[in-house]
Design an enzyme around this catalytic site. Structure first.
Site, PDB file in Angstrom:
ATOM      1  N   LEU A   1       0.841  -1.208   0.000  1.00  0.00           N
ATOM      2  CA  LEU A   1       0.000   0.000   0.000  1.00  0.00           C
ATOM      3  C   LEU A   1       0.870   1.250   0.000  1.00  0.00           C
ATOM      4  O   LEU A   1       0.494   2.289  -0.501  1.00  0.00           O
ATOM      5  CB  LEU A   1      -0.874   0.032   1.251  1.00  0.00           C
ATOM      6  CG  LEU A   1      -2.001  -0.995   1.350  1.00  0.00           C
ATOM      7  CD1 LEU A   1      -2.671  -0.873   2.706  1.00  0.00           C
ATOM      8  CD2 LEU A   1      -3.009  -0.774   0.248  1.00  0.00           C
TER       9      LEU A   1
ATOM     10  N   GLY B   1       8.182   6.044   6.892  1.00  0.00           N
ATOM     11  CA  GLY B   1       9.438   6.154   7.599  1.00  0.00           C
ATOM     12  C   GLY B   1       9.746   4.933   8.447  1.00  0.00           C
ATOM     13  O   GLY B   1      10.892   4.662   8.765  1.00  0.00           O
ATOM     14  N   PHE B   2       8.723   4.203   8.805  1.00  0.00           N
ATOM     15  CA  PHE B   2       8.958   3.077   9.707  1.00  0.00           C
ATOM     16  C   PHE B   2       8.932   1.731   8.992  1.00  0.00           C
ATOM     17  O   PHE B   2       9.194   0.714   9.590  1.00  0.00           O
ATOM     18  CB  PHE B   2       7.926   3.083  10.829  1.00  0.00           C
ATOM     19  CG  PHE B   2       8.028   4.299  11.689  1.00  0.00           C
ATOM     20  CD1 PHE B   2       9.094   4.454  12.558  1.00  0.00           C
ATOM     21  CD2 PHE B   2       7.070   5.295  11.624  1.00  0.00           C
ATOM     22  CE1 PHE B   2       9.210   5.580  13.347  1.00  0.00           C
ATOM     23  CE2 PHE B   2       7.182   6.429  12.414  1.00  0.00           C
ATOM     24  CZ  PHE B   2       8.248   6.574  13.274  1.00  0.00           C
ATOM     25  N   GLY B   3       8.553   1.690   7.753  1.00  0.00           N
ATOM     26  CA  GLY B   3       8.555   0.409   7.057  1.00  0.00           C
ATOM     27  C   GLY B   3       7.496   0.347   5.975  1.00  0.00           C
ATOM     28  O   GLY B   3       6.864   1.345   5.643  1.00  0.00           O
TER      29      GLY B   3
ATOM     30  N   ASP C   1       4.299  12.179  15.696  1.00  0.00           N
ATOM     31  CA  ASP C   1       4.442  12.231  14.240  1.00  0.00           C
ATOM     32  C   ASP C   1       3.106  12.577  13.576  1.00  0.00           C
ATOM     33  O   ASP C   1       2.671  11.894  12.651  1.00  0.00           O
ATOM     34  CB  ASP C   1       5.020  10.911  13.726  1.00  0.00           C
ATOM     35  CG  ASP C   1       5.765  11.087  12.406  1.00  0.00           C
ATOM     36  OD1 ASP C   1       5.971  12.244  11.986  1.00  0.00           O
ATOM     37  OD2 ASP C   1       6.127  10.076  11.789  1.00  0.00           O
TER      38      ASP C   1
END
Ligand SMILES: *[C@@H]1O[C@H](CO)[C@@H](O)[C@H](O)[C@H]1NC(C)=O
Ligand SMILES: *[C@@H]1O[C@H](CO)[C@@H](O)[C@H](O)[C@H]1NC(C)=O
Ligand SMILES: *[C@@H]1O[C@H](CO)[C@@H](O)[C@H](O)[C@H]1NC(C)=O
Ligand SMILES: *[C@@H]1O[C@H](CO)[C@@H](O)[C@H](O)[C@H]1NC(C)=O
Ligand SMILES: *[C@@H]1O[C@H](CO)[C@@H](O)[C@H](O)[C@H]1NC(C)=O
Length: 667
Positions: free
Chosen positions: A357, A361-363, A479
């Protein structure tokens, strides 16, 4: 001590106009042209930028600067009041290069331009062990001291303002703070590097000394910090000198005066915040002119790093595909919502690229469908983490899994596999707000109406309120940004990714300040202190508000310089009086009832540089609903360019982890 290095500087002052022989009025909006109007001694010098630097960050030094002409303080031929009323205002800035700074500065009124007995450290360059407390000193001063001394000096704490009469043992003292219009006391640090304005007024008729301080750009608070009744007739001589003294001790800070206004009759003129020289900044920082280049540099290196990370991710994935067997550590069983890796693997067809999708920043985020239940979910795979902190984080994540709120993306479960953490969220069919707002890959081309946009903002605010105040413990989101706002059916917004930034913090060594957040959304103090708070979330929410109203990203790389940074651009337009020009053309027709303007201003109020004056998210909701009026006059919250460049210098120098992309966006 002072005789060691007396420096005198002579440059002509152009803007100095004495009114008459019995009173002195002067104003220095920066000291570039102060020249021979000021007598400097000791460590004190004038910087090329026009700042009065009382001390640099050398330990054990002292210095002073006095206005060169004496001021008549006692007027013998006036019967009613024989000591004058004086008024002064100045901007000071104390910067600390190393972690712990030292000593302070004073505004001083003394009988002489020389201070022979003056000493360093606790004596603030004003007095010394030989003359401290002697009534024949005839010295009056207001001290700004950021060290608590071991000697008994009647100091309230390590960060205070005090009235000193012939002695550095203060006759009255208060922690550095100001009062808001709602009468709440806001304490702040003198040595934090933020410029601070001080107002000192003495009324010779009723003998009241009033001292007020506030960080720039907060306007003069109506309630004073110190009001002290003191008859200065016995203290003053007929003529006195006014100026500043400062010292460092075993620890050092740089002490600056940026501007100074004084009047020996009536009120001192207001310092013009727009005329000031550039504020001092820490030596290691990069100049503002280069920052844009560096910003772009950071962006491209982030992109390259992301690419490398993706390549590593892909090869790791290919390698791991063969090994599906699960190893579960004992502690994992203690936490609810643990899902089986096998199920997630099947749901995503083996984390197949076609199911991707988006990448944040985290994966990577995959669409998943559980074969049995046909339930659709979003599966986020966070790769390549340090093992340390994983256990703590899983504990936290599984507790966040109990959160339920209409405006938070529901966390359905988690799974740890080797170094990977996999989080399973509810699926949001309309993708992320940024995709919709900026039309990127937006096949449906929905144009959000103002009403829809306002509802989205209200929803996000209410999700944040739950995190900040309503859940069993306080959760700072860290965030908040448009790509983390996901839209369900009927465009109901939900915040995603809350608490994830913690993972990065757990993973880093404790002695480094490691800021996690997204460029363009980070509050200045976050970059400075590294500590995320509910007010840094409010700041990011303010940026989100501007994005939604203006239909622009917080940083527009290909825009003209003045429009590069959305927040600065909106602030500039507000100051120039054409705020409404920033509104997204697609909703501009809906501007009639002033609601858009009100919300835009709310965005600016949330984005104030001083964390303490930002509203709470609860207040934000009240303003959004129109049940409360905006608390402040916008002219007053506007920050001048100096402060902005000051903040951006700070930001570039910190070790920021910049995250890009979105959670479920970019479909
Ligand atoms: C001056 O002050 C004294 C005592 O304070 C008072 O007695 C006298 O009347 C005053 N004179 C004038 C001219 O006001
Ligand atoms: C105070 O200062 C005066 C003048 O410098 C000096 O003569 C006197 O001895 C001092 N008093 C004390 C108690 O140190
Ligand atoms: C200020 O405090 C000192 C003691 O530190 C005392 O001797 C002096 O009288 C006080 N002055 C006034 C005006 O209260
Ligand atoms: C010390 O400060 C307190 C509070 O400002 C004041 O009430 C007291 O008089 C001061 N003591 C001396 C000796 O000046
Ligand atoms: C000083 O105080 C007196 C009496 O309270 C007041 O009338 C006067 O206006 C004050 N002066 C200034 C300069 O504020």
């Amino acid at each position: 001590m002072i005789s060691r290095a007396v420096t005198l500087q002579f440059i002509l002052l152009l803007s100095y106009f004495p009114f008459n022989c019995s009173s002195e009025d002067f104003i220095f909006n920066g000291f570039k042209q102060a020249g021979n109007q000021l007598i400097l001694a000791g460590s004190t010098k004038m910087t090329t930028d026009g700042l009065l630097q009382l001390t640099d960050d050398t330990t054990g030094v002292l210095g002073h600067a006095f206005f060169s002409s004496p001021i008549p303080m006692i007027i013998p031929n006036k019967n009613v009041s024989d000591v004058i009323s004086f008024s002064t205002s100045f901007i000071l800035d104390i910067l600390t290069v190393n972690k712990a700074g030292g000593h302070g500065l004073t505004f001083a009124i003394t009988p002489s331009k020389q201070l022979p007995g003056a000493d360093v450290a606790d004596y603030l360059g004003l007095l010394g062990p030989s003359n401290n407390g002697n009534i024949s000193n005839h010295i009056f001063a207001v001290e700004f001291d950021h060290v608590k001394t071991t000697v008994q000096l009647n100091e309230t704490n390590a960060n205070h303002v005090g009235v000193d009469i012939n002695s550095v043992k203060s006759n009255a003292s208060q922690n550095a703070a100001y009062y808001t219009n709602q009468n709440s006391k806001v304490e702040f640090q003198l040595e934090s590097g933020q410029p601070i304005q001080a107002w000192i007024n003495y009324n010779g008729t009723n003998k009241m000394l009033d001292i007020t301080i506030a960080p720039i750009p907060i306007p003069k608070p109506s309630r004073t910090l110190i009001s002290y009744h003191v008859d200065l007739i016995p203290i003053f001589e007929k003529e006195m000198y006014v100026g500043f003294t400062s010292s460092t001790g075993k620890l050092a800070s740089s002490h600056y005066i940026i501007a100074w206004s004084f009047s020996s009759e009536g009120m001192a003129q207001d310092i013009d915040l727009f005329q000031l020289p550039k504020f001092p900044h820490l030596p290691s920082t990069i100049t503002a002119s280069r920052s844009a280049v560096i910003r772009i540099g950071i962006l491209s290196s982030v992109a390259i790093l992301a690419l490398i990370a993706m390549l590593i991710g892909v090869s790791l994935y290919l390698w791991k595909r063969a090994k599906l067997a699960e190893t579960i550590e004992d502690w994992e069983r203690e936490h609810p919502h643990r899902l089986r890796y096998n199920d997630l693997y099947r749901a995503t067809k083996g984390f197949k690229e076609t199911e991707l999708l988006g990448s944040g920043g985290f994966g990577h985020v995959y669409k998943g469908v559980f074969p049995k239940t046909k339930e659709i979910v979003a599966i986020k795979k966070i790769s390549n983490n340090t093992k340390q902190g994983m256990r703590e984080f899983v504990a936290e994540i599984s507790s966040l899994g109990r959160m339920r709120h209409r405006n938070l993306v529901e966390l359905r479960g988690w799974c740890k596999r080797n170094q990977d953490l996999i989080l399973v969220y509810e699926f949001m069919p309309n993708g992320s707000l940024d995709a919709l707002l900026f039309n990127c890959k937006n096949k449906t081309r929905i144009i959000l109406t103002w009403e829809q946009r306002l509802n989205i903002l209200k929803g996000v605010a209410s999700g944040l309120l739950y995190l900040h105040e309503e859940w069993e413990k306080l959760v700072v989101h860290r965030d908040v940004k448009s790509s983390n706002v996901l839209l369900g059916t009927d465009l109901n917004p939900k915040l995603g990714d809350f608490g994830l930034a913690r993972l990065y913090e757990h993973g880093t060594k404790s002695h480094t300040t490691h800021v996690v957040g997204t460029r363009g959304y980070m509050a200045p103090e976050l970059l400075f202190t590294g500590k995320a708070t509910t007010s840094s979330d409010v700041f990011a929410f303010g940026v989100l508000v501007l994005e939604v109203v203006c239909g622009r990203r917080p940083i527009v790389n290909n825009a003209p310089t003045e429009e590069f940074n959305l927040l600065e651009w909106v602030r500039d337009c507000e100051v120039q009086g054409h705020l409404m020009k920033v509104v997204d053309v697609r909703i501009a027709k809906e501007c009639e009832n002033g609601e858009i303007e009100r919300v835009l201003k709310l965005g600016l109020v949330c984005c104030q540089s001083i964390a303490e004056v930002r509203p709470s998210i609860r207040q934000v909701i009240q303003y959004l609903n129109g049940t409360e009026q905006l608390p402040v006059d916008l002219k007053l919250v506007y920050l001048n360019h100096h402060l902005l460049s000051f903040a951006s210098q700070k930001s570039i120098s910190s070790h920021a982890t910049i995250s890009t992309g979105s959670l479920q966006g970019g479909r």
